[in-house]
Design a protein around this motif. Structure first.
Motif, PDB file in Angstrom:
ATOM      1  N   GLN A  52      12.763  13.710  32.826  1.00 36.74           N
ATOM      2  CA  GLN A  52      11.721  13.452  33.288  1.00 36.74           C
ATOM      3  C   GLN A  52      10.839  13.153  32.597  1.00 36.74           C
ATOM      4  OE1 GLN A  52       9.990  13.479  37.083  1.00 36.74           O
ATOM      5  NE2 GLN A  52       8.194  12.561  35.771  1.00 36.74           N
ATOM      6  N   VAL A  53      10.440  11.080  32.728  1.00 39.26           N
ATOM      7  CA  VAL A  53       9.762  10.973  31.724  1.00 39.26           C
ATOM      8  C   VAL A  53       7.886  11.237  32.093  1.00 39.26           C
ATOM      9  CG1 VAL A  53       8.592   8.816  30.758  1.00 39.26           C
ATOM     10  CG2 VAL A  53      11.310   9.199  30.945  1.00 39.26           C
ATOM     11  N   TYR A  54       7.111  10.972  31.121  1.00 40.58           N
ATOM     12  CA  TYR A  54       5.660  12.063  31.386  1.00 40.58           C
ATOM     13  C   TYR A  54       4.771  10.699  30.097  1.00 40.58           C
ATOM     14  CZ  TYR A  54       7.358  15.931  33.517  1.00 40.58           C
ATOM     15  OH  TYR A  54       7.867  17.132  33.302  1.00 40.58           O
ATOM     16  N   ALA A  55       3.571  10.413  30.434  1.00 36.99           N
ATOM     17  CA  ALA A  55       2.781   9.954  29.798  1.00 36.99           C
ATOM     18  C   ALA A  55       1.732  10.698  28.185  1.00 36.99           C
ATOM     19  CB  ALA A  55       1.644   9.356  30.655  1.00 36.99           C
ATOM     20  N   ASP A  56       2.468  11.573  28.302  1.00 38.13           N
ATOM     21  CA  ASP A  56       1.600  12.639  27.051  1.00 38.13           C
ATOM     22  C   ASP A  56       2.134  13.647  26.939  1.00 38.13           C
ATOM     23  OD1 ASP A  56       1.331  13.929  29.632  1.00 38.13           O
ATOM     24  OD2 ASP A  56       0.287  15.198  28.804  1.00 38.13           O
ATOM     25  N   GLN A  57       2.230  13.626  25.711  1.00 41.16           N
ATOM     26  CA  GLN A  57       2.715  14.725  25.089  1.00 41.16           C
ATOM     27  C   GLN A  57       2.838  15.613  24.901  1.00 41.16           C
ATOM     28  OE1 GLN A  57       2.226  14.128  20.280  1.00 41.16           O
ATOM     29  NE2 GLN A  57       3.244  12.571  20.333  1.00 41.16           N
TER      30      GLN A  57
END
Length: 67
Positions: A52-57
């Protein structure tokens, strides 16, 4: 001439955003190479290499595939 100028402006607006994912086999949060083009709303999760990819670290803002 005008078409060349407009196409340049269009390309400048299509820069990919940063995307982050957690691969448990690698230490720390990883950044998606080259960025992603995934919005913050949708139905199907945006993934990179199966993660899964996220916009924030902090991995608190999931990203989704474009319809």
């Amino acid at each position: 001439l005008m078409a060349v100028g407009l196409s340049f402006a269009f390309e400048a607006n299509s820069i990919a955003q940063s995307g982050y994912y957690n691969n448990p086999l690698m230490p720390g949060i990883q950044q998606v190479p080259g960025g992603v083009d995934c919005p913050e709303t949708g139905k199907k999760a945006c993934t990179y290499d199966g993660y899964q990819v996220y916009a924030d670290q902090a991995l608190s803002i999931p990203l989704f595939e474009r319809p």
